[in-house]
Design an enzyme around this catalytic site. Structure first.
Site, PDB file in Angstrom:
ATOM      1  N   LYS A 287       0.689  -1.032  -0.058  1.00  0.00           N
ATOM      2  CA  LYS A 287      -0.112  -0.190  -0.314  1.00  0.00           C
ATOM      3  C   LYS A 287       0.472   0.857  -0.334  1.00  0.00           C
ATOM      4  O   LYS A 287       0.566   2.251  -0.340  1.00  0.00           O
ATOM      5  CB  LYS A 287      -0.783   0.019   1.437  1.00  0.00           C
ATOM      6  CG  LYS A 287      -1.778  -0.790   0.998  1.00  0.00           C
ATOM      7  CD  LYS A 287      -3.114  -0.983   0.056  1.00  0.00           C
ATOM      8  CE  LYS A 287      -3.651  -2.244   0.107  1.00  0.00           C
ATOM      9  NZ  LYS A 287      -3.675  -3.148  -0.040  1.00  0.00           N
TER      10      LYS A 287
HETATM   11  C1  LIG Z   1      -4.148  -4.582   0.108  1.00  0.00           C
HETATM   12  C2  LIG Z   1      -3.459  -5.706   0.094  1.00  0.00           C
HETATM   13  C3  LIG Z   1      -3.502  -6.845  -1.083  1.00  0.00           C
HETATM   14  C4  LIG Z   1      -4.310  -6.719  -1.960  1.00  0.00           C
HETATM   15  O1  LIG Z   1      -4.510  -5.843  -3.211  1.00  0.00           O
HETATM   16  P1  LIG Z   1      -5.894  -5.115  -4.258  1.00  0.00           P
HETATM   17  O2  LIG Z   1      -5.384  -3.982  -4.760  1.00  0.00           O
HETATM   18  O3  LIG Z   1      -6.681  -4.502  -2.384  1.00  0.00           O
HETATM   19  O4  LIG Z   1      -5.966  -6.561  -4.721  1.00  0.00           O
HETATM   20  C5  LIG Z   1      -2.458  -7.701  -0.996  1.00  0.00           C
HETATM   21  N1  LIG Z   1      -1.477  -7.948   0.144  1.00  0.00           N
HETATM   22  C6  LIG Z   1      -1.724  -6.656   0.776  1.00  0.00           C
HETATM   23  C7  LIG Z   1      -0.717  -6.952   2.324  1.00  0.00           C
HETATM   24  C8  LIG Z   1      -2.446  -5.824   0.538  1.00  0.00           C
HETATM   25  O5  LIG Z   1      -2.459  -4.758   2.059  1.00  0.00           O
END
Ligand SMILES: *Cc1c(COP(=O)(O)O)cnc(C)c1O
Length: 487
Positions: free
Chosen positions: A116
């Site tokens: 993120k």
């Molecule tokens: C948010 C997140 C995801 C998934 O990402 P999306 O874009 O929602 O599919 C995968 N792994 C982690 C650790 C995340 O924080």
């Protein structure tokens, strides 16, 4: 000039700045570029040896009109965003010993240790830049399954023109993730713990949509969001696909496969759009856990809302892959009417079975899998035991999918996306390794430091959250307005 439209087709085209600051389009749709820029082979060749930061500048320049952001401004925002990352490469690739031509793409070296950070580093700095230029303040609200919250909080902390409200389902994230939000000293970050959410993070996303729908409240508090609906995140996330591809291939005749641990489809949407732009990706692998939402979409043509399971990969315990609608828009030849019909139908009934023609269009070039909890834990254990490399539970979900679909994937080089640092999930690591003492790779100094700090947060039950949040936001907004006037 490249403009942005809603994937529901109900708004006039807007410029890039408006799309970013609005978050949602006014018709409840998601902003998309009016057309996808195309990247030629000659361009890819020129980009071959660029650093992540320089490549980001090139890719983002395709989406951003210079009248919104000059070359120098864009360069500066990107440089500031990635300065806190702890590895010089920003996104290192780790080749696995046990599987040929398989590279773990470590997306978790940002300040809050998850993927993120990659999108939000840029987006939050960009939003603050636009606001400072207009001398306006905004309230950002996000909901989190554990990683969006910390990244938003970190990048908003101390920013002159932002108040950040970060909602999380109290029991459904780890203490380590919680402290990343609650231990920040800056007074413009407001962590909001909500107990007993029946559907986890999706409930809180629904609440945010509702507050957005309240025009008066939205205007009064200058609401916006940097959740995964915001185009800026998807756009930024296209960059690591270009970067990873250019790092691993020998020639541009090669295609690669990419496995992505997925929930909301934001990361995968970015990969799919990068492919539509001309990046030679053969297969994108949608790696789910037991909440097999994307697996149902790609294996059966079924989008259906089901009960939430808590799994070791809690950041992808997500049932509504909101960014799928963005990708589908492009796969229907930009048919906003059709997307609107489907989105409204899904809101009303919680399920859609796509017709055979639509299914064939969107599922081409995708495979999918859902990893069981046992498979995820066993994989963490076996990779650590055989080659001393510790995956977090989300990276493990991604590699389980690769192992299970090896035949169908073929022999191309493969990027396996690892989206979080194992230090965010110590209990899962203990369980997977069947050992109480965590190995060094499961520790991180920022996580240890937070344990020695005090916490500051709002707490409430899900059944009162709407009222409680409105009251807290109103009084805080009033207070900061008054204080700014006095200063
Ligand atoms: C948010 C997140 C995801 C998934 O990402 P999306 O874009 O929602 O599919 C995968 N792994 C982690 C650790 C995340 O924080």
């Amino acid at each position: 000039m490249l403009q942005y439209i809603s994937n529901k087709g109900g708004v006039e085209p807007v410029d890039f700045e408006t799309a970013i600051l609005d978050g949602f389009a006014a018709d409840g749709g998601l902003y998309v570029p009016q057309s996808l820029p195309q990247v030629s082979r000659a361009q890819l060749q020129q980009w071959k040896n660029l650093s992540y930061v320089d490549l980001a500048f090139e890719v983002l320049s395709l989406f951003i009109d210079r009248s919104c952001l000059s070359k120098a401004e864009l360069k500066q925002i990107i440089a500031d965003a990635y300065a806190p990352f702890e590895k010089q490469e920003i996104i290192p690739l780790h080749p696995l010993k046990s599987r040929p031509d398989t590279f773990i793409m470590e997306l978790f070296h940002g300040p809050t240790l998850s993927f993120k950070d990659v999108g939000l580093a840029f987006l939050v700095n960009l939003v603050n830049f636009f606001l400072a230029r207009k001398d306006q303040r905004l309230s950002l609200i996000v909901a989190t399954t554990g990683d969006t919250g910390p990244a938003t909080a970190y990048y908003c902390a101390g920013k002159s023109h932002l108040e950040a409200w970060v909602l999380y389902p109290k029991e459904l994230i780890t203490r380590e993730q919680e402290r990343q939000m609650t231990c920040l000293a800056q007074p413009n970050v407001h962590p909001f713990a909500v107990s007993n959410c029946p559907q986890g993070g999706d409930d809180l996303d629904a609440l945010i949509s509702k507050l957005y729908g309240d025009k008066e409240f939205k205007a009064q508090l200058k609401l916006s969001s940097v959740n995964s609906i915001n185009w800026g995140r998807v756009m930024m996330q296209t960059v690591h696909y270009f970067y990873g591809y250019l790092q691993v291939v020998d020639t541009l005749d090669e295609k690669i496969n990419v496995s992505v641990p997925s929930g909301g489809f934001g990361n995968l949407c970015a990969g799919a759009l990068a492919r539509e732009m001309g990046l030679p990706i053969k297969t994108l692998l949608a790696a789910n856990n037991n909440n097999a939402c994307l697996d149902r979409i790609f294996s059966r043509g079924l989008l259906s809302k089901q009960a939430l399971h808590s799994t070791p990969s809690s950041a992808i315990d997500i049932l509504i892959p909101i960014n799928f609608w963005r990708y589908l828009f492009f796969k229907t030849g930009s048919d906003g009417q059709l997307i609107k019909t489907w989105m409204d139908q899904f809101d009303a009934t919680g399920a859609i079975e796509f017709d055979a023609h639509t299914y064939a269009k969107y599922s081409a070039g995708f495979l999918s899998n859902s990893a069981t909890d046992e498979q995820t834990l066993a994989l963490i254990n076996s990779v650590y035991t055989t080659e001393g490399y510790l995956l977090d539970p989300h990276g493990a979900v991604s590699l389980v999918a690769v192992d299970r679909l090896k035949e169908q994937l073929g022999s191309e080089k493969l990027l396996c996306l690892a989206t979080a640092h194992p230090a965010k999930f110590p209990e899962v690591i203990r369980q997977a390794l069947a050992h109480d003492v965590l190995p060094d790779q499961a520790l991180h100094h920022s996580i240890e430091k937070a344990k020695r700090l005090s916490e500051k947060l709002y707490v409430c039950e899900y059944n009162v959250v709407e009222y409680a949040l409105r009251q807290a936001m109103l009084s805080n907004w009033q207070f900061t307005q008054d204080r700014n006037r006095l200063n």
